[in-house]
Design an enzyme around this catalytic site. Structure first.
Site, PDB file in Angstrom:
ATOM      1  N   HIS A   1       0.837  -1.205   0.000  1.00 19.82           N
ATOM      2  CA  HIS A   1       0.000   0.000   0.000  1.00 19.82           C
ATOM      3  C   HIS A   1       0.867   1.248   0.000  1.00 19.82           C
ATOM      4  O   HIS A   1       1.694   1.425   0.883  1.00 19.82           O
ATOM      5  CB  HIS A   1      -0.934   0.009   1.219  1.00 19.82           C
ATOM      6  CG  HIS A   1      -2.144  -0.864   1.042  1.00 19.82           C
ATOM      7  ND1 HIS A   1      -3.335  -0.621   1.677  1.00 19.82           N
ATOM      8  CD2 HIS A   1      -2.335  -1.960   0.267  1.00 19.82           C
ATOM      9  CE1 HIS A   1      -4.214  -1.550   1.307  1.00 19.82           C
ATOM     10  NE2 HIS A   1      -3.621  -2.369   0.466  1.00 19.82           N
TER      11      HIS A   1
ATOM     12  N   TYR B   1      -9.677   5.614   7.337  1.00 15.44           N
ATOM     13  CA  TYR B   1      -9.983   5.906   8.748  1.00 15.44           C
ATOM     14  C   TYR B   1     -10.975   7.062   8.720  1.00 15.44           C
ATOM     15  O   TYR B   1     -10.659   8.130   8.183  1.00 15.44           O
ATOM     16  CB  TYR B   1      -8.738   6.370   9.504  1.00 15.44           C
ATOM     17  CG  TYR B   1      -7.647   5.330   9.663  1.00 15.44           C
ATOM     18  CD1 TYR B   1      -6.741   5.058   8.649  1.00 15.44           C
ATOM     19  CD2 TYR B   1      -7.495   4.630  10.872  1.00 15.44           C
ATOM     20  CE1 TYR B   1      -5.730   4.118   8.816  1.00 15.44           C
ATOM     21  CE2 TYR B   1      -6.481   3.691  11.039  1.00 15.44           C
ATOM     22  CZ  TYR B   1      -5.602   3.438  10.005  1.00 15.44           C
ATOM     23  OH  TYR B   1      -4.598   2.508  10.168  1.00 15.44           O
TER      24      TYR B   1
ATOM     25  N   PRO C   1      -5.267   0.742  18.514  1.00 15.58           N
ATOM     26  CA  PRO C   1      -4.976   0.211  17.177  1.00 15.58           C
ATOM     27  C   PRO C   1      -4.939   1.259  16.054  1.00 15.58           C
ATOM     28  O   PRO C   1      -4.521   0.938  14.946  1.00 15.58           O
ATOM     29  CB  PRO C   1      -6.107  -0.793  16.941  1.00 15.58           C
ATOM     30  CG  PRO C   1      -7.207  -0.356  17.846  1.00 15.58           C
ATOM     31  CD  PRO C   1      -6.566   0.279  19.032  1.00 15.58           C
TER      32      PRO C   1
ATOM     33  N   LYS D   1       0.202   0.139  15.109  1.00 15.14           N
ATOM     34  CA  LYS D   1       1.585   0.091  15.576  1.00 15.14           C
ATOM     35  C   LYS D   1       1.919  -1.110  16.464  1.00 15.14           C
ATOM     36  O   LYS D   1       3.101  -1.387  16.705  1.00 15.14           O
ATOM     37  CB  LYS D   1       1.913   1.385  16.361  1.00 15.14           C
ATOM     38  CG  LYS D   1       1.980   2.615  15.483  1.00 15.14           C
ATOM     39  CD  LYS D   1       3.245   2.619  14.646  1.00 15.14           C
ATOM     40  CE  LYS D   1       3.193   3.564  13.490  1.00 15.14           C
ATOM     41  NZ  LYS D   1       3.280   2.912  12.183  1.00 15.14           N
TER      42      LYS D   1
ATOM     43  N   TYR E   1       3.384   6.756  10.049  1.00 10.21           N
ATOM     44  CA  TYR E   1       2.577   5.596   9.655  1.00 10.21           C
ATOM     45  C   TYR E   1       3.464   4.498   9.069  1.00 10.21           C
ATOM     46  O   TYR E   1       3.304   3.317   9.375  1.00 10.21           O
ATOM     47  CB  TYR E   1       1.507   6.025   8.644  1.00 10.21           C
ATOM     48  CG  TYR E   1       0.394   5.004   8.493  1.00 10.21           C
ATOM     49  CD1 TYR E   1      -0.690   4.992   9.370  1.00 10.21           C
ATOM     50  CD2 TYR E   1       0.424   4.049   7.480  1.00 10.21           C
ATOM     51  CE1 TYR E   1      -1.709   4.064   9.249  1.00 10.21           C
ATOM     52  CE2 TYR E   1      -0.590   3.110   7.348  1.00 10.21           C
ATOM     53  CZ  TYR E   1      -1.654   3.125   8.238  1.00 10.21           C
ATOM     54  OH  TYR E   1      -2.664   2.192   8.123  1.00 10.21           O
TER      55      TYR E   1
HETATM   56  C1  PHB Z   1      -6.621  -4.184  10.589  1.00  6.44           C
HETATM   57  O1  PHB Z   1      -6.607  -4.435   9.373  1.00  6.44           O
HETATM   58  O2  PHB Z   1      -7.014  -5.007  11.418  1.00  6.44           O
HETATM   59  C2  PHB Z   1      -6.148  -2.844  11.036  1.00  6.44           C
HETATM   60  C3  PHB Z   1      -5.595  -1.969  10.113  1.00  6.44           C
HETATM   61  C4  PHB Z   1      -5.169  -0.728  10.524  1.00  6.44           C
HETATM   62  C5  PHB Z   1      -5.307  -0.353  11.843  1.00  6.44           C
HETATM   63  C6  PHB Z   1      -5.836  -1.233  12.774  1.00  6.44           C
HETATM   64  C7  PHB Z   1      -6.271  -2.490  12.368  1.00  6.44           C
HETATM   65  O3  PHB Z   1      -4.906   0.882  12.233  1.00  6.44           O
END
Ligand code: PHB
Ligand code: APR
Length: 389
Positions: free
Chosen positions: A72, A200, A292, A296, A384
């Protein structure tokens, strides 16, 4: 039994450390409370930083990751109608790889025999002894038979509820903690993702995240008050809520399907310092938890393990005791930066129940600033993608 390093916990941190030590010819044994299937049944995040990918590469265990991992180059922050793309590749020259933690754990598990890594599963009552000395030992029982491992170093990789951290006297430690007034309700389903990159979203009804495990498997989350129960969230209710929170553009591409897994995880920021006491080193969730937002958790475990393996190699190969002494401050310097990033992204993207119009105005101003500033986007992108180790 006698070994050089006794590793407690066979999650990603313990297995990665075990493989790195084996590769250096350092003897180790891993003790895990659960059976292998239980460890593989845990669904966790799935975005790998370059540092984590590099560790797997170094071990020569990256074949499946290379084949199945999704590269990505960016991700998105959504706020109502607006979508802000963070061009990770353009801004940092790096990328992240979407590959489930479960898959990475499976790769590490499957390689253990070929690499001569000894993992003892279903080890009960693991207890650490004499960690302040140069001759620590670990006791446990296997099939009700008491066992003892004498070693020079104990590596506590036993997650947030394991016995390692508890073996450090409270008088020498400090705990830093922040709890959040919500949890993430996650759903895993065999349907194509609604977008090729993660989204997000901060919506007036709350947070949502569109993520994935592959081109055929999606992972979505919404935030819910901690009082909610999974039973109150039939799949359709989650899909309806996602469609609203992720915005009309993403909603138009959501494909619904039955959940393979559904659970609520509370959000927490936590750091235990120091990460070393005497002959005990802590790695991963045993020493810290991040919310989450930003993915990280696993990556921090991997960078801890990188520092720990380096320190242990210097110690066992060159007798360099300073390397062990310096482990905690090296690891914590990176841990704190990831804690800050996870906390600030959580703050930016969630509606906190205690927030009023001022706090919301601050979120809008920050998102406005991010959308118009290359410097602000670069800061988010470099955090990130993962800060250097
Ligand atoms: C996930 O795909 O489970 C996931 C991806 C990004 C995040 C948290 C969880 O920030
Ligand atoms: N004895 C032996 N093993 C134990 C004990 C114990 N008393 N208590 C816990 N364990 C084991 C757990 O069963 C688990 O397999 O330690 C392991 C810890 O693994 P994780 O919780 O996965 O922690 P870690 O390896 O640090 O992984 C980093 O990244 O995405 C995040 O939180 C997520 O687990 C993830 C973490």
């Amino acid at each position: 039994m006698k070994t050089q390093v006794c590793i407690v916990g066979a999650g990603p941190a313990g297995l990665l450390l075990g493989h790195l030590l084996c590769a250096e010819g350092i003897e180790c044994v891993v003790l895990e409370r659960r059976p292998p299937d239980y460890v593989l049944g845990r669904i966790r995040a799935g975005v790998l930083e370059q540092t984590t990918v590099s560790l797997m590469e170094r071990l020569g265990l990256d074949a499946r990751l290379k084949q199945e991992g999704l590269v990505h180059d960016g991700f998105n922050l959504a706020d109502g109608e607006r979508l802000i793309r963070i061009d990770i590749a353009g801004l940092t020259g790096k990328h992240v790889v979407v590959y489930g933690q479960t898959e990475l754990t499976r790769d590490l598990m499957e390689a253990r025999e070929a690499r001569g890594l000894e993992v003892i599963y279903e080890a009960a009552d693991v207890t650490l002894h004499a960690i302040h000395s140069d001759a620590p030992f670990v006791t446990y029982s296997k099939n009700d038979v008491p066992q003892r491992i004498d070693c020079r170093i104990v590596a506590g990789c036993d997650g947030s509820h394991g016995p390692s951290r508890q073996a450090i006297p409270a008088a020498v430690a400090t705990e830093y903690e922040r709890e959040y007034p919500f949890g993430w309700l996650g759903i895993l389903a065999d349907v194509p993702p609604c977008n090729h990159e993660l989204i997000y979203a901060n919506h007036s009804r709350g947070f949502a995240l569109a993520s994935m495990r592959s081109e055929r498997r999606s992972r979505y989350y919404i935030d819910v008050p901690l009082t909610e129960r999974v039973e109150d969230w039939p799949d359709e209710r989650i899909w309806d809520e996602l469609a609203i929170r992720l915005g009309p553009e993403a909603a138009a591409h959501i494909i619904r399907g039955p959940s393979l897994e559904k659970s609520i995880a509370p959000l927490r920021s936590y750091v235990f310092a120091p990460m070393r006491h005497g002959s005990l080193l802590l790695c991963g969730d045993a020493a810290h938890i991040v919310p989450p937002t930003g993915a990280k958790g696993l990556n921090l475990a991997a960078s801890d393990v990188h520092y720990a393996a380096e320190a242990l190699t210097k110690f066992f190969k060159r007798g360099d005791g300073e390397a062990i002494a310096g482990y905690s401050s090296r690891a914590l310097a990176r841990v704190w930066k990831a804690e800050r990033f996870s906390w600030s992204l959580t703050r930016l993207m969630h509606r906190f129940p205690e927030d009023g119009p001022f706090e919301r105005a601050m979120q809008v101003a920050e998102l406005d600033y991010i959308s118009s500033s290359r410097a602000a986007q670069t800061s988010i992108a470099e955090n990130y993608v993962g800060l250097p180790v």
